[in-house]
Design a protein around this motif. Structure first.
Motif, mmCIF file in Angstrom:
data_model
loop_
_atom_site.group_PDB
_atom_site.id
_atom_site.type_symbol
_atom_site.label_atom_id
_atom_site.label_comp_id
_atom_site.label_asym_id
_atom_site.label_seq_id
_atom_site.Cartn_x
_atom_site.Cartn_y
_atom_site.Cartn_z
ATOM 1 N N ALA A 75 10.191 -8.330 -0.373
ATOM 2 C CA ALA A 75 9.032 -7.578 -0.872
ATOM 3 C C ALA A 75 9.406 -6.474 -1.856
ATOM 4 O O ALA A 75 8.719 -6.291 -2.866
ATOM 5 N N VAL A 76 10.464 -5.732 -1.589
ATOM 6 C CA VAL A 76 10.795 -4.586 -2.442
ATOM 7 C C VAL A 76 11.038 -4.999 -3.902
ATOM 8 O O VAL A 76 10.485 -4.371 -4.810
ATOM 9 N N HIS A 117 11.579 7.100 -6.838
ATOM 10 C CA HIS A 117 12.826 6.377 -6.589
ATOM 11 C C HIS A 117 13.577 6.994 -5.427
ATOM 12 O O HIS A 117 14.020 6.289 -4.515
ATOM 13 N N ALA A 118 13.727 8.299 -5.455
ATOM 14 C CA ALA A 118 14.467 8.991 -4.402
ATOM 15 C C ALA A 118 13.758 8.858 -3.061
ATOM 16 O O ALA A 118 14.401 8.621 -2.029
ATOM 17 N N LEU A 171 12.802 6.106 2.294
ATOM 18 C CA LEU A 171 11.666 5.632 3.075
ATOM 19 C C LEU A 171 11.764 4.155 3.444
ATOM 20 O O LEU A 171 11.476 3.785 4.594
ATOM 21 N N VAL A 172 12.172 3.299 2.530
ATOM 22 C CA VAL A 172 12.220 1.861 2.819
ATOM 23 C C VAL A 172 13.167 1.548 3.978
ATOM 24 O O VAL A 172 12.752 0.915 4.960
ATOM 25 N N VAL A 215 0.843 -1.205 0.000
ATOM 26 C CA VAL A 215 0.000 0.000 0.000
ATOM 27 C C VAL A 215 0.874 1.249 0.000
ATOM 28 O O VAL A 215 0.648 2.183 -0.780
ATOM 29 N N GLY A 216 1.893 1.262 0.855
ATOM 30 C CA GLY A 216 2.800 2.407 0.895
ATOM 31 C C GLY A 216 3.514 2.621 -0.427
ATOM 32 O O GLY A 216 3.644 3.751 -0.908
#
Length: 140
Positions: A127-128, A83-84, A89-90, A70-71
């Motif tokens: 997941a990524v 991308h940035a 964030l990840v 969702v994020g």
């Protein structure tokens, strides 16, 4: 010469996205099972630490992968520079997700907490790439 129209992000069929997210849940749960078994073998009190029970970590793995999807979708749609933003964030979300595990140190010992921390990293590492594949970001 023909005109090429580029869309900001490629769209995938909803079933492809759902299938990818489900595959990430299954793969991350399998890796987390290996980590949990390893921690139980190394722990002083292997049966006393509830977060290493399959029902606990598999449920939370599914929640984490779903919330991550969702994020990812929100950032993908709302950000001019996804991308940035995701590059920051990840890792930030993964580190913040560690915080509750540190409160379990007394209950689970070093092996239990280390396994939980590794589980967070494993979920993100699995997941990524799936999100990238089923919900690709705009070129840039």
């Amino acid at each position: 010469m023909p005109t090429v129209v580029r869309t900001p992000t490629a769209r995938r069929a909803p079933l492809a996205v759902a299938g990818g997210v489900l595959a990430a849940i299954v793969a991350a749960s399998a890796v987390n099972a290996v980590l949990a078994v390893g921690a139980r073998v190394l722990a002083d009190k292997p049966d006393d630490f509830g977060p290493l029970d399959p029902g606990s970590y598999m449920f939370l793995t599914a929640v984490g992968v779903l919330l991550g999807a969702v994020g990812w979708a929100v950032v993908r749609r709302a950000s001019k520079h996804p991308h940035a933003l995701l590059r920051v964030l990840v890792p930030l979300v993964v580190v913040v997700s560690f915080v509750p595990d540190f409160f379990l140190f007394g209950d689970g010992g070093a092996a239990g907490v280390a396994a939980l921390l590794l589980m967070h990293v494993a979920v993100a590492a699995i997941a990524v790439p799936v999100y990238r594949r089923v919900m690709p970001l705009a070129a840039g």
